[in-house]
Scaffold this motif. Sequence first.
Motif: not given
Length: 232
Positions: A176-199
Amino acid sequence: MATAFLSTVNPFISSTLPSSSATSSSSSLSIPLTVYPQKQHARRQQTLSKAFSESHPTSLLFTRRGLSVCFIPGLFLSLWGTGLFNTNAAVLEADDDEELLEKVKQDRKKRLERQGVISSSNKETGYLQDLVYQLSKVGQAIDNNDLSAASMVLGGSTDTDWVQKANIAFTKLSFSPEEKSEVDTFNSSIASLISSVTRNDVESSKSAFVALASAFEKWTTLTGLVGQLKGL
């Protein structure tokens, strides 16, 4: 005595008054004779009143019949209209029931199809189970303010093997579109997490991890995998 008086007066009036006066006097004395036409008029009124009284029940009966004629068709139309409304309501209700039944059938069909895909996706389910394990280690490290340990698990980018495999599972098991939207949120959040940990930014790392974990939990709930993965 009155008779004697009148017999005495009349000759005197006849001899002393002119003929016109006599005529006038004679006319005035004849006034009592006009009572008879008045009596006839009164009798005529009584006759008309009686005739009207006798005809009145017929008029009343006619009026009642007229009211009945007007009322019965109105009542019939009212009842017919109510029946028609009830019929239309029943038809609409039946249509709603059919639509609801069709929706239930479609939902059941999709659920069975999903269960079939999940049952045949043991490899992808394994990827997701490994994701739960890796995220658990990252979460413990961030909770202990040990961002170096979190960085070792995360790697330097989203190209980490377990992250890539998790996205393979996401792609296959998201419908469903809702499920795919949560996947997008997951990927953007993990990218932000990696960046924050690196900093070495603890607070930003914690916020990013919470967003990541929330998106993953919502996705597993939507897909029905929440009960099949351990550690959630």
